[in-house]
Design a protein around this motif. Sequence first.
Motif, PDB file in Angstrom:
ATOM      1  N   GLY A 144       0.793  -1.215   0.000  1.00 38.77           N
ATOM      2  CA  GLY A 144       0.000   0.000   0.000  1.00 38.77           C
ATOM      3  C   GLY A 144       0.829   1.270   0.000  1.00 38.77           C
ATOM      4  N   PRO A 145       0.155   2.415  -0.003  1.00 38.24           N
ATOM      5  CA  PRO A 145       0.855   3.703  -0.060  1.00 38.24           C
ATOM      6  C   PRO A 145       1.714   3.973   1.166  1.00 38.24           C
ATOM      7  CG  PRO A 145      -1.492   4.032   0.300  1.00 38.24           C
ATOM      8  CD  PRO A 145      -1.308   2.586  -0.029  1.00 38.24           C
ATOM      9  N   GLN A 146       1.386   3.335   2.299  1.00 34.07           N
ATOM     10  CA  GLN A 146       2.175   3.541   3.505  1.00 34.07           C
ATOM     11  C   GLN A 146       3.412   2.651   3.554  1.00 34.07           C
ATOM     12  OE1 GLN A 146      -0.470   3.046   6.838  1.00 34.07           O
ATOM     13  NE2 GLN A 146      -1.763   4.784   6.282  1.00 34.07           N
ATOM     14  N   GLY A 147       3.474   1.670   2.661  1.00 35.69           N
ATOM     15  CA  GLY A 147       4.642   0.802   2.597  1.00 35.69           C
ATOM     16  C   GLY A 147       4.828  -0.082   3.815  1.00 35.69           C
ATOM     17  N   THR A 148       3.736  -0.450   4.504  1.00 35.39           N
ATOM     18  CA  THR A 148       3.845  -1.305   5.684  1.00 35.39           C
ATOM     19  C   THR A 148       4.128  -2.752   5.275  1.00 35.39           C
ATOM     20  OG1 THR A 148       1.435  -1.609   5.674  1.00 35.39           O
ATOM     21  CG2 THR A 148       2.328   0.126   7.063  1.00 35.39           C
ATOM     22  N   ARG A 149       4.804  -3.468   6.159  1.00 31.75           N
ATOM     23  CA  ARG A 149       5.123  -4.876   5.911  1.00 31.75           C
ATOM     24  C   ARG A 149       4.341  -5.748   6.881  1.00 31.75           C
ATOM     25  NH1 ARG A 149       9.601  -5.628   2.620  1.00 31.75           N
ATOM     26  NH2 ARG A 149      10.654  -3.676   2.055  1.00 31.75           N
ATOM     27  N   PRO A 150       3.899  -6.904   6.427  1.00 32.98           N
ATOM     28  CA  PRO A 150       3.080  -7.769   7.288  1.00 32.98           C
ATOM     29  C   PRO A 150       3.907  -8.441   8.381  1.00 32.98           C
ATOM     30  CG  PRO A 150       3.571  -8.885   5.221  1.00 32.98           C
ATOM     31  CD  PRO A 150       4.104  -7.484   5.080  1.00 32.98           C
ATOM     32  N   ARG A 151       3.229  -8.877   9.427  1.00 30.59           N
ATOM     33  CA  ARG A 151       3.843  -9.688  10.473  1.00 30.59           C
ATOM     34  C   ARG A 151       3.573 -11.151  10.161  1.00 30.59           C
ATOM     35  NH1 ARG A 151       2.259  -7.787  16.302  1.00 30.59           N
ATOM     36  NH2 ARG A 151       4.135  -9.003  16.759  1.00 30.59           N
ATOM     37  N   CYS A 152       4.525 -12.006  10.484  1.00 33.08           N
ATOM     38  CA  CYS A 152       4.458 -13.402  10.050  1.00 33.08           C
ATOM     39  C   CYS A 152       4.657 -14.352  11.236  1.00 33.08           C
ATOM     40  CB  CYS A 152       5.536 -13.700   9.006  1.00 33.08           C
ATOM     41  SG  CYS A 152       5.781 -12.413   7.760  1.00 33.08           S
ATOM     42  N   SER A 153       3.966 -15.486  11.194  1.00 37.42           N
ATOM     43  CA  SER A 153       4.181 -16.517  12.216  1.00 37.42           C
ATOM     44  C   SER A 153       5.448 -17.309  11.925  1.00 37.42           C
ATOM     45  CB  SER A 153       2.972 -17.464  12.271  1.00 37.42           C
ATOM     46  OG  SER A 153       2.773 -18.108  11.024  1.00 37.42           O
ATOM     47  N   ASN A 154       5.890 -17.305  10.680  1.00 37.38           N
ATOM     48  CA  ASN A 154       7.115 -18.015  10.296  1.00 37.38           C
ATOM     49  C   ASN A 154       8.297 -17.069  10.173  1.00 37.38           C
ATOM     50  OD1 ASN A 154       5.905 -16.811   8.020  1.00 37.38           O
ATOM     51  ND2 ASN A 154       7.010 -18.168   6.622  1.00 37.38           N
ATOM     52  N   GLY A 155       8.135 -15.838  10.679  1.00 36.32           N
ATOM     53  CA  GLY A 155       9.172 -14.820  10.556  1.00 36.32           C
ATOM     54  C   GLY A 155      10.305 -15.022  11.542  1.00 36.32           C
ATOM     55  N   PRO A 156      11.414 -14.262  11.337  1.00 37.21           N
ATOM     56  CA  PRO A 156      11.561 -13.279  10.253  1.00 37.21           C
ATOM     57  C   PRO A 156      11.847 -13.948   8.909  1.00 37.21           C
ATOM     58  CG  PRO A 156      13.567 -13.357  11.561  1.00 37.21           C
ATOM     59  CD  PRO A 156      12.599 -14.274  12.230  1.00 37.21           C
ATOM     60  N   VAL A 157      11.303 -13.346   7.847  1.00 34.30           N
ATOM     61  CA  VAL A 157      11.548 -13.850   6.495  1.00 34.30           C
ATOM     62  C   VAL A 157      12.082 -12.706   5.655  1.00 34.30           C
ATOM     63  CG1 VAL A 157       9.738 -15.599   6.673  1.00 34.30           C
ATOM     64  CG2 VAL A 157       9.182 -13.357   5.730  1.00 34.30           C
ATOM     65  N   GLY A 158      12.722 -13.044   4.550  1.00 33.25           N
ATOM     66  CA  GLY A 158      13.300 -12.033   3.683  1.00 33.25           C
ATOM     67  C   GLY A 158      12.282 -11.437   2.728  1.00 33.25           C
ATOM     68  N   ASN A 159      12.641 -10.318   2.129  1.00 33.55           N
ATOM     69  CA  ASN A 159      11.768  -9.647   1.175  1.00 33.55           C
ATOM     70  C   ASN A 159      11.434 -10.578   0.012  1.00 33.55           C
ATOM     71  OD1 ASN A 159      10.451  -7.088   0.517  1.00 33.55           O
ATOM     72  ND2 ASN A 159      11.773  -7.099  -1.292  1.00 33.55           N
ATOM     73  N   GLY A 160      10.152 -10.673  -0.315  1.00 32.25           N
ATOM     74  CA  GLY A 160       9.703 -11.533  -1.400  1.00 32.25           C
ATOM     75  C   GLY A 160       9.371 -12.953  -0.972  1.00 32.25           C
ATOM     76  N   ALA A 161       9.654 -13.291   0.288  1.00 30.00           N
ATOM     77  CA  ALA A 161       9.377 -14.646   0.775  1.00 30.00           C
ATOM     78  C   ALA A 161       7.917 -14.775   1.201  1.00 30.00           C
ATOM     79  CB  ALA A 161      10.298 -14.976   1.937  1.00 30.00           C
ATOM     80  N   ASP A 162       7.479 -16.012   1.428  1.00 23.88           N
ATOM     81  CA  ASP A 162       6.126 -16.261   1.912  1.00 23.88           C
ATOM     82  C   ASP A 162       6.019 -15.888   3.387  1.00 23.88           C
ATOM     83  OD1 ASP A 162       5.240 -17.161  -0.507  1.00 23.88           O
ATOM     84  OD2 ASP A 162       5.389 -19.294  -0.017  1.00 23.88           O
ATOM     85  N   CYS A 163       5.016 -15.094   3.704  1.00 24.76           N
ATOM     86  CA  CYS A 163       4.710 -14.695   5.079  1.00 24.76           C
ATOM     87  C   CYS A 163       3.427 -15.416   5.472  1.00 24.76           C
ATOM     88  CB  CYS A 163       4.545 -13.182   5.154  1.00 24.76           C
ATOM     89  SG  CYS A 163       3.979 -12.560   6.753  1.00 24.76           S
ATOM     90  N   GLU A 164       3.493 -16.219   6.523  1.00 21.24           N
ATOM     91  CA  GLU A 164       2.366 -17.069   6.890  1.00 21.24           C
ATOM     92  C   GLU A 164       1.718 -16.634   8.201  1.00 21.24           C
ATOM     93  OE1 GLU A 164       3.937 -20.997   7.062  1.00 21.24           O
ATOM     94  OE2 GLU A 164       4.188 -21.164   4.866  1.00 21.24           O
ATOM     95  N   LYS A 165       0.410 -16.882   8.269  1.00 26.81           N
ATOM     96  CA  LYS A 165      -0.354 -16.705   9.503  1.00 26.81           C
ATOM     97  C   LYS A 165      -1.338 -17.854   9.615  1.00 26.81           C
ATOM     98  CE  LYS A 165      -0.357 -11.616   9.163  1.00 26.81           C
ATOM     99  NZ  LYS A 165       0.447 -11.576   7.932  1.00 26.81           N
ATOM    100  N   THR A 166      -1.630 -18.265  10.829  1.00 24.41           N
ATOM    101  CA  THR A 166      -2.648 -19.286  11.044  1.00 24.41           C
ATOM    102  C   THR A 166      -4.024 -18.683  10.817  1.00 24.41           C
ATOM    103  OG1 THR A 166      -1.270 -20.418  12.672  1.00 24.41           O
ATOM    104  CG2 THR A 166      -3.626 -20.894  12.710  1.00 24.41           C
ATOM    105  N   ARG A 167      -4.837 -19.357  10.025  1.00 28.37           N
ATOM    106  CA  ARG A 167      -6.206 -18.908   9.762  1.00 28.37           C
ATOM    107  C   ARG A 167      -7.178 -19.764  10.565  1.00 28.37           C
ATOM    108  NH1 ARG A 167      -6.758 -20.363   4.724  1.00 28.37           N
ATOM    109  NH2 ARG A 167      -6.414 -18.408   3.601  1.00 28.37           N
ATOM    110  N   MET A 168      -8.159 -19.096  11.201  1.00 31.43           N
ATOM    111  CA  MET A 168      -9.195 -19.805  11.949  1.00 31.43           C
ATOM    112  C   MET A 168     -10.555 -19.189  11.649  1.00 31.43           C
ATOM    113  SD  MET A 168      -7.348 -20.408  15.643  1.00 31.43           S
ATOM    114  CE  MET A 168      -6.625 -18.766  15.651  1.00 31.43           C
ATOM    115  N   VAL A 169     -11.582 -20.002  11.774  1.00 31.16           N
ATOM    116  CA  VAL A 169     -12.957 -19.521  11.652  1.00 31.16           C
ATOM    117  C   VAL A 169     -13.496 -19.306  13.057  1.00 31.16           C
ATOM    118  CG1 VAL A 169     -15.297 -20.036  10.876  1.00 31.16           C
ATOM    119  CG2 VAL A 169     -13.339 -20.685   9.455  1.00 31.16           C
ATOM    120  N   GLU A 170     -13.930 -18.071  13.318  1.00 30.42           N
ATOM    121  CA  GLU A 170     -14.463 -17.711  14.629  1.00 30.42           C
ATOM    122  C   GLU A 170     -15.984 -17.639  14.530  1.00 30.42           C
ATOM    123  OE1 GLU A 170     -12.599 -14.709  17.689  1.00 30.42           O
ATOM    124  OE2 GLU A 170     -13.832 -13.574  16.271  1.00 30.42           O
ATOM    125  N   THR A 171     -16.668 -18.228  15.509  1.00 32.74           N
ATOM    126  CA  THR A 171     -18.134 -18.244  15.514  1.00 32.74           C
ATOM    127  C   THR A 171     -18.641 -17.509  16.748  1.00 32.74           C
ATOM    128  OG1 THR A 171     -18.157 -20.394  14.381  1.00 32.74           O
ATOM    129  CG2 THR A 171     -20.204 -19.682  15.437  1.00 32.74           C
TER     130      THR A 171
END
Length: 278
Positions: free
Chosen positions: A159-186
């Motif tokens: 985005g325009p702010q140039g923020t970088r995501p946080r990752c559960s498998n981090g730290p990772v390098g630029n261009g690498a896959d950044c992963e997060k656990t996905r869950m369904v909340e009810t």
Amino acid sequence: MAEQAKKGSAVLETVKTIVYALLIAGVFRTLFFQPFWIPSGSMKETLLIGDFLFVNKMAYGYSYASCPSVILPGVGINIDAEDICGVFRKNNGRLFGSEPERGDVVVFRHPVSGRDFIKRLVGLPGDRIQVRAGVLSINGQPVGLKADGVFTETYEAQGPQGTRPRCSNGPVGNGADCEKTRMVETFPEGTQHTILDIGMQGMDNTGIYSVPEGYYFFMGDNRDNSSDSRLPQSAGGVGFVPYENLIGRADRVMFSSAGRSMLFFWTWRGDRFFKAVR
């Protein structure tokens, strides 16, 4: 002389047309739908950075917060909604008001800064909200959670702010896959949505928040990357949000840009046109 008068009349008509157009746009934005561009990743994966949507301002009725703010830092314009409609602030009420529902994705005015925020409504007036070991609890009962794989995105400036995501498998390098656990909340009412998690963080264990009457409690779906009601306003968070500060409900993404500007049409995400917000 006649020619000069004709030119002057044409200029006047052009000015009148522009003024009328601005007035019509202002009324439309105040009463019906307000455009909103997602600037941060706090609502991933429900909303991505660069999603463009219209906020339904009819959903909860109208208050002073329904007036649009006009903020153009480049030309020094900073006209707040309260500057225009602050006179209508009274007893935390609304005109033609209706109550939001738990699970709604809501745009609201930050109670301190006045900036527009978008989060998911978690706590209603009178509720007791707590997070324990990363699990949301409402009135003493943990919400339902079901594993739903892994959310993967590219680790890069977004985005325009140039923020970088946080990752559960981090730290990772630029261009690498950044992963997060996905869950369904009810929620207790049965509504479901996805949330993301990167592991135990500081806001994964909180005290009990008792939501006052006339106020609401909000959280981001990207739970470990969201400044929301879990953090009090005195600490830079959102805290409890008064009823009059609600602007409207986000119902549908119109289109989405993965680039630095929504004008870069070649970066538009083809799978997000008119996507419903759930």
